[in-house]
Design an enzyme around this catalytic site. Structure first.
Site, PDB file in Angstrom:
ATOM      1  N   GLN A  40       0.898  -1.140   0.000  1.00 29.66           N
ATOM      2  CA  GLN A  40       0.000   0.000   0.000  1.00 29.66           C
ATOM      3  C   GLN A  40       0.941   1.194   0.000  1.00 29.66           C
ATOM      4  O   GLN A  40       1.964   1.155   0.673  1.00 29.66           O
ATOM      5  CB  GLN A  40      -0.863  -0.012   1.267  1.00 29.66           C
ATOM      6  N   THR A  42       1.446   0.082   6.644  1.00 32.68           N
ATOM      7  CA  THR A  42       0.200  -0.668   6.849  1.00 32.68           C
ATOM      8  C   THR A  42       0.562  -2.143   6.909  1.00 32.68           C
ATOM      9  O   THR A  42       1.677  -2.529   6.582  1.00 32.68           O
ATOM     10  CB  THR A  42      -0.827  -0.577   5.694  1.00 32.68           C
ATOM     11  N   THR A  43      -0.440  -2.955   7.238  1.00 33.75           N
ATOM     12  CA  THR A  43      -0.283  -4.404   7.157  1.00 33.75           C
ATOM     13  C   THR A  43      -1.124  -4.922   5.998  1.00 33.75           C
ATOM     14  O   THR A  43      -1.676  -6.009   6.051  1.00 33.75           O
ATOM     15  CB  THR A  43      -0.635  -5.043   8.514  1.00 33.75           C
ATOM     16  N   HIS A  44      -1.242  -4.113   4.955  1.00 35.58           N
ATOM     17  CA  HIS A  44      -1.989  -4.521   3.768  1.00 35.58           C
ATOM     18  C   HIS A  44      -1.015  -5.125   2.767  1.00 35.58           C
ATOM     19  O   HIS A  44      -0.753  -4.555   1.709  1.00 35.58           O
ATOM     20  CB  HIS A  44      -2.738  -3.337   3.174  1.00 35.58           C
ATOM     21  N   ASN A  45      -0.438  -6.264   3.138  1.00 33.25           N
ATOM     22  CA  ASN A  45       0.497  -6.974   2.273  1.00 33.25           C
ATOM     23  C   ASN A  45      -0.334  -7.919   1.414  1.00 33.25           C
ATOM     24  O   ASN A  45      -1.100  -8.724   1.947  1.00 33.25           O
ATOM     25  CB  ASN A  45       1.494  -7.779   3.111  1.00 33.25           C
TER      26      ASN A  45
END
Lengths: 589, 254
Positions: free
Chosen positions: A347, A514-517
């Site tokens: 992200q 973010t942790t939107h991997n």
């Protein structure tokens, strides 16, 4: 020697949002289902109760709810010319663990992607021409359309009770909602959250510039709600201890509040916690899974035979599980061949802060993980990209989630880093600043990928996942453009100083983003460029389904959970209506 | 503003919390004031009561904290807030021993974007760096061998800036890394819940207006610009289970 257990119909790896929804549906259809969760069992009572949950140091700074990286880390490098080294402490991204997974500590920001996202390559080529996107970008169509997913987005939002305001119901524009959203069949299940002061200031400024502010869709609820599973949620009280924390109020939609109580009552389901799955086992043909091997918390090894395996892990672990199990060809960036680990994306996060007059009390601590006012005017494909030379975009919002002071004490540029000047600036600006989130898409590129690390191991002796990633120029250009727009909004607020921080390269694992991997087990219609078919079934091993953000072919401008939820119900539909009736490949390669 | 003493500051910070319209805080303001007075009266001598730091190390830590976040009329300094005590407890406990730090080798220097790659636990990092600081000051002939505490305030700032600028090797710890770790943990101790031993009397929270662990703002969130005038609450003050709302018939508000 592994102890061989009695065969079950289905084994589900990971009991977070995806795992608990899949397990609930399959157990309800009469199948014997075992759920394997590596972390602890936990519930709202007694585990998430006040006052100890309101501890910034323990949960937000020391990350108590996250994966213990002394046992399982990830290695990282910016490019294949470097040696990847372990991420020794989580900073940039924070993988969760435990029953309920990241669904326990998430923000609750619940979006849909735009219709164009699911046909990204076709759409970009049609609107801007074949040569428009940077050739290093490996964008592709997802093999599924927004229209396919709409009923499943709807089902997930109604499971969660998401609070929001529709902008487009069946093609009809609705005032006050997001005019850029794809058509939805009906409004959100509950009305929007109350608007906090930062949101109101943002709304006024954005309106003045001709943009389209709307309330951020939130799965921290605006009012009590009973979901279709018969479970009840309460009104969010804006406590400001939401993301990175568990909710003690039954106000945040999580597996614990919206699905697990129903699942755990079904005698067809068995939950086993403290179980670290080592691999999915294949028969001698390599085309059929026979079950999984796992090690329990006491170190005992078990083989769990199963007719169907669902990998419902966090994106990294879905990818790693396939690599450790020898399912699918690993991606090689040198040849651009192979699929597992391909199209890893993230992200592109930027920010802007508007420093206001001391008479304006923002009260940043009166917040929920998903209370904000935002615009999509520069997100996705809401605007004409032809003059700009990049694809994708970012939403901009006053997404004020907390005022926890260890990590939140904004100061204007030029403030000393310590000493009297720092302290004065902290006291002066803490309650008088509007922070804007600029949440941008992430396009896959040929050089970014995931594979197994050749050197570093986890506590069970298995190779760590290796991430090779840097931001594409496309995304950095996009970040600069949208941050400039956010700074204009800050100026329109009448701020004394506005500080824009567009994301810059190189990507670093030392700053929270973010942790939107996403990506790595991408879905698609072509087995040459995807790991799973459009029903999230492995091309190579049809009795293995892989579900999660790892299916995304790129990451769009919005938070991923809503789309993960839509994909879960979409896959369950195919499992129940097609696969269980006639097990085998649902799509011929 | 007239110069005020630490004692009168603590009293003022305590009494400022007794305001009308206090929400669910009962007699906390008065309690905080009483506690503040008691604390001031019993102010212990510096460099005592430490479990992790040696007296020599504690002297440096206290002096450095006083420069990083100094005491003034705006609010407490790091020393008044008990940050050295916080650091002592953190470094002597699980965090100091490497909690949540992946510690498998091989150890290799990385790029800045790859983050921390040294084998030191936080406790080892401080121990080594503090020895390095002492040796460095000696080598520079500063303060006639009496160390950091003997320097003037300005000279202490100049020395801390030299650590921050980097380039010094403090027994294997790059000085900028030590400085950033010390500064980061000082801010943690200053703003964390007083249950951890810093942020004494919640004075750092009072300075900025953060209301602490007690948190339920449904009725206030849309009263835009409202000035929240009540004492903050620590985890230690909050009654257990107070915030649980089970069932839709229980209003989830104040």
């Amino acid at each position: 020697m592994a102890q061989r257990l009695k065969e079950v119909d289905v084994v589900v790896l990971g009991v977070g949002f995806v795992g608990s929804i899949v397990a609930k549906e399959l157990a309800a259809s009469g199948l014997k289902v075992v759920g394997l969760e590596r972390g602890d069992p936990r519930d709202t009572v007694p585990d998430f109760q006040g006052p100890y949950v309101h501890d910034e140091l323990r949960f937000a700074v020391r990350k108590a709810l996250m994966q213990d990286n002394t046992r399982e880390a990830v290695t990282f490098r910016n490019n294949a010319g470097q040696t990847a080294l372990p991420v020794r402490r989580w900073e940039s991204f924070l993988p969760g663990t435990g029953l309920g997974g990241a669904g326990v500590h998430w923000n609750g920001q619940t979006y849909r992607f735009q219709a164009a996202d699911f046909i990204l390559r076709s759409h970009v080529e049609e609107r801007y021409g074949k040569g428009f996107a940077d050739p290093e970008l490996t964008i592709q169509d997802w093999g599924v359309s927004y229209a396919d997913l709409e009923p499943h987005y709807d089902r997930f939002e109604y499971l969660l009770g998401t609070s929001g305001k529709a902008g487009n119901i069946n093609g009809k524009r609705v005032e006050g909602g997001d005019p850029f959203e794809a058509p939805r069949a009906r409004d959100y299940p509950t009305p929007p959250m109350k608007e906090h002061y930062a949101g109101a200031i943002f709304r006024k400024a954005a309106n003045g510039l001709g943009y389209h502010p709307y309330p951020q869709p939130s799965s921290n609820l605006s009012q009590p709600y009973t979901n279709p599973e018969g479970l009840q949620l309460n009104t969010c009280v804006f406590c400001g201890f939401c993301e990175r924390f568990a909710c003690e109020h039954y106000a945040k939609s999580s597996p614990q509040t919206v699905i697990l109580p129903v699942l755990l009552k079904n005698p067809n389901f068995e939950l086993r916690t403290g179980c670290q799955v080592q691999r999915i086992n294949l028969d001698s043909s390599g085309k059929k899974a026979t079950g999984v091997t796992y090690i329990d918390a006491a170190g005992r090894e078990f083989e769990q035979p199963a007719g169907l395996v669902i990998s419902a892990l966090f994106s990294f672990n879905n990818v790693r599980m396939l690599l450790l199990s020898g399912i699918g060809a690993p991606y090689d960036p040198a040849t651009n061949k192979g699929v597992v680990g391909r199209n890893y994306a993230y992200q592109t996060m930027s920010s802007a802060q508007a420093f206001l007059d001391e008479s304006i009390n923002i009260n940043p601590f009166m917040a929920s993980g998903a209370s904000g006012t935002m615009i999509n005017d520069f997100a996705g494909d809401s605007f004409d990209h032809a003059p700009h030379g990049f694809i994708g975009g970012s939403y901009i919002g006053a997404i004020n989630t907390n005022g926890r002071p260890i990590e939140y004490h904004p100061v204007p540029p030029g403030t000393p880093k310590w000493g009297k000047g720092w302290k004065e600036a902290v006291a002066r600006h803490y309650n008088h600043t509007v922070s804007m989130t600029i949440h941008g898409s992430s396009m896959p590129r040929r050089a970014n990928y995931l594979d197994l690390d050749p050197t570093y191991k986890d506590a069970w002796g298995q190779p760590l996942l290796r991430m090779t990633f840097d931001f594409p120029q496309n995304d950095l250009k996009m970040a600069q453009f949208v941050t400039d727009r956010a700074v204009e909004i800050g100026n329109a607020m009448g701020a004394r100083v506005v500080a824009g921080s567009p994301r810059k390269g190189p990507y670093t694992v030392t700053q929270y983003q973010t942790t939107h991997n996403t990506g790595g087990t991408v879905m698609g219609a072509d087995p040459q460029t995807s790991v799973v078919n459009p029903y999230l079934q492995c091309w190579d091993v049809p009795n293995v389904f892989v579900i999660g953000a790892s299916n995304f072919a790129h990451n769009a401008s919005w938070n991923p959970t809503g789309t993960i939820g839509a994909l879960v119900y979409w896959a369950i539909d195919a499992l129940k209506s097609k696969y269980l009736k006639s097990p085998g490949a649902l799509v011929q390669a | 503003m007239a110069k005020i003493s630490r004692r009168s500051f603590l009293k003022a910070a305590g009494s400022a919390s007794v305001l009308p319209g206090v929400i669910g805080a009962g007699g906390l303001g008065a309690a905080a004031e009483a506690e503040a007075s008691e604390t001031t009266a019993k102010a212990r001598p510096a460099t005592s009561g430490y479990l992790f730091f040696t007296p020599h190390e504690a002297a440096f830590i206290e002096a450095a904290c006083a420069r990083l976040i100094p005491f003034d009329e705006v609010g407490p300094g790091a020393v008044e807030a008990g940050v050295p005590n916080y650091l002592d407890k953190q470094l002597g406990g699980a965090w100091g021993a490497g909690e949540r730090l992946y510690r498998n080798g091989p150890w290799q220097a990385g790029t800045p974007s790859q983050g921390y790659q040294l084998p030191f636990t936080p406790a080892e990092l401080f121990r080594n760096a503090l020895r390095g600081v002492e040796a460095d000051l000696k080598a520079q002939g500063k303060a006639q061998g009496k160390g950091f505490t003997a320097l003037s305030g300005d000279d202490q700032d100049a020395y801390l800036k030299s650590l921050e600028a980097g380039g010094k090797d403090l027994n294997g710890v790059p000085s900028e890394l030590f400085f950033q770790t010390l500064l980061g943990m000082t801010v943690e101790g200053y703003f964390s819940d007083p249950a951890y031993g810093g942020n004494k009397d919640m004075a750092a929270w009072k300075m900025i207006g953060f209301p602490g662990a007690y948190a339920s703002y449904y009725d206030l969130v849309d009263q835009h610009g409202v000035k929240l005038a009540r004492a903050p609450m620590s985890i230690a003050d909050a009654p257990p289970m107070e915030h649980m709302h089970q069932g839709p018939d229980i209003p989830a508000k104040l």
